[in-house]
Design a protein around this motif. Sequence first.
Motif, mmCIF file in Angstrom:
data_model
loop_
_atom_site.group_PDB
_atom_site.id
_atom_site.type_symbol
_atom_site.label_atom_id
_atom_site.label_comp_id
_atom_site.label_asym_id
_atom_site.label_seq_id
_atom_site.Cartn_x
_atom_site.Cartn_y
_atom_site.Cartn_z
ATOM 1 N N LYS A 269 1.314 6.144 3.453
ATOM 2 C CA LYS A 269 2.114 5.032 3.681
ATOM 3 C C LYS A 269 2.948 4.501 2.625
ATOM 4 O O LYS A 269 2.235 4.169 1.570
ATOM 5 C CB LYS A 269 1.206 3.821 4.513
ATOM 6 C CG LYS A 269 1.888 2.827 5.072
ATOM 7 C CD LYS A 269 1.180 1.818 5.661
ATOM 8 C CE LYS A 269 1.962 0.568 6.380
ATOM 9 N NZ LYS A 269 2.870 0.118 5.471
ATOM 10 N N GLY A 270 4.324 4.245 2.652
ATOM 11 C CA GLY A 270 5.015 3.682 1.626
ATOM 12 C C GLY A 270 5.068 2.175 1.693
ATOM 13 O O GLY A 270 5.266 1.679 2.810
ATOM 14 N N SER A 271 4.920 1.323 0.424
ATOM 15 C CA SER A 271 4.971 -0.012 0.646
ATOM 16 C C SER A 271 5.979 -0.489 -0.559
ATOM 17 O O SER A 271 5.986 0.205 -1.649
ATOM 18 C CB SER A 271 3.825 -0.513 0.517
ATOM 19 O OG SER A 271 2.780 -0.365 1.201
ATOM 20 N N SER A 272 6.597 -1.175 -0.322
ATOM 21 C CA SER A 272 7.697 -1.904 -1.298
ATOM 22 C C SER A 272 7.222 -2.822 -2.414
ATOM 23 O O SER A 272 5.990 -3.351 -1.756
ATOM 24 C CB SER A 272 9.043 -2.440 -0.660
ATOM 25 O OG SER A 272 8.479 -3.536 -0.042
ATOM 26 N N VAL A 273 7.722 -3.021 -3.400
ATOM 27 C CA VAL A 273 7.159 -4.089 -4.219
ATOM 28 C C VAL A 273 6.734 -5.317 -3.615
ATOM 29 O O VAL A 273 5.906 -6.116 -3.820
ATOM 30 C CB VAL A 273 8.094 -4.208 -5.568
ATOM 31 C CG1 VAL A 273 7.394 -5.255 -6.456
ATOM 32 C CG2 VAL A 273 8.124 -2.820 -6.375
ATOM 33 N N LEU A 274 7.992 -5.807 -2.764
ATOM 34 C CA LEU A 274 7.882 -7.232 -2.307
ATOM 35 C C LEU A 274 6.979 -7.206 -1.105
ATOM 36 O O LEU A 274 6.163 -8.121 -0.990
ATOM 37 C CB LEU A 274 9.286 -7.595 -1.494
ATOM 38 C CG LEU A 274 10.315 -7.675 -2.678
ATOM 39 C CD1 LEU A 274 11.812 -8.114 -1.750
ATOM 40 C CD2 LEU A 274 9.959 -8.946 -3.382
ATOM 41 N N GLU A 275 6.551 -5.979 -0.497
ATOM 42 C CA GLU A 275 5.337 -5.776 0.565
ATOM 43 C C GLU A 275 4.017 -5.992 -0.252
ATOM 44 O O GLU A 275 3.151 -6.589 0.503
ATOM 45 C CB GLU A 275 5.443 -4.263 1.147
ATOM 46 C CG GLU A 275 6.536 -4.656 2.418
ATOM 47 C CD GLU A 275 6.662 -3.147 3.226
ATOM 48 O OE1 GLU A 275 7.073 -3.270 4.328
ATOM 49 O OE2 GLU A 275 6.416 -2.279 2.270
ATOM 50 N N ALA A 276 3.841 -5.557 -1.328
ATOM 51 C CA ALA A 276 2.718 -5.933 -2.025
ATOM 52 C C ALA A 276 2.600 -7.260 -2.423
ATOM 53 O O ALA A 276 1.451 -7.769 -2.280
ATOM 54 C CB ALA A 276 2.738 -4.953 -3.368
#
Length: 338
Positions: A269-276
Amino acid sequence: MKILVTGGLGFIGSHTTVELQNKGYEVVIIDDLSNSTEKVLDGIVAITGKKPVFEKLDLKEKSKVEDFFKRHQDIAGVIHFAASKAVGESVEKPLLYYENNIGTLVYLLKELSKKQRSSFIFSSSCTVYGQADKMPITEDAPVKAAESPYGNTKQIGEEIIQETCKVTPGINAIALRYFNPMGAHPSAEIGELPIGVPQNLVPFITQTGAGIREQISVFGGDYPTEDGTCIRDYIHVVDLAKAHVVALERLLNAKNEENYEVFNVGTGKGSSVLEAIQSFERVSGKKLNYKIVGRRPGDIMTAYADTTKANEVLGWKAESTLDEAMKSAWLWEQKIRK
Ligand code: UD1
């Protein structure tokens, strides 16, 4: 069964030692303490109730490596973490990286080639794919020219193992290509100990949350992704540690189809920096002070794993969510600041 874990007091090495001991393996750790401390042993004992054997040894000292294997002839498997891992430093000091990461690998393989049968797990990285053309990334995606001497040591390391395995049937090896390891043991007894200003996202997030850093810079808000920031596959270090144990067992039980195999280790699953950052805010209940700045040179836009091969062949799957991993990272950060 006795397993050698090189770099066993480091971030991933210590978590893998815990998982090995939990499954009843006898662990011998070699570490030169260049990026860790002996205190990590206390954390391992607190979790498992068992102290692994520890020898402070620099793998660059070839005669000491030979002597070690003479004294420990019953080692059934080796998980090799010991390596330098700072991308920026590798650009400044390429020879240090080639000596630390390549020279030591050669010495280890020389010792293993003296044995009738040996099992070897190598810490590789998704960095070998560079900016892959297709997502999610499968193991047969082409290896792209390395962006740094650090990345190059992982590529060359894989090649050295592959070529050695071709002519040394007794050596059975698996290279695990990690995506982005993060988090800490849920007990907060062991975790990541970045020296100085962290370069990686998650320690920077937690240090900002703890007030050690005033603000976190988000490198690039203009990427053609959903929210404009880079996408990575963040994997809980405990899940990653467990992948090492199942990979090792595949070799110990002679279940491997070839004597050199490669697996992606990520969540898929990919997560963006903002999601982190949002994940941190959710699990900590704190607002994070961040600012979107220019892109970081050398960064790729998107990388996340196709984990089908590890799921089906190793029977392993990452279990933790980003929030669970972030929560463990935050617990650990709070503990080490006490
Ligand atoms: C980095 C290395 C990679 C290495 C991996 C090991 C680079 C260019 N790549 O990967 O070779 O295998 O670490 O852990 O150094 N970010 C911010 N602000 C920060 C820190 C990071 O926005 O203060 C962003 C980055 O731009 C990136 C994401 O967070 O999009 C993850 O960064 P990082 O943790 O450094 O990992 P990688 O870049 O994937």
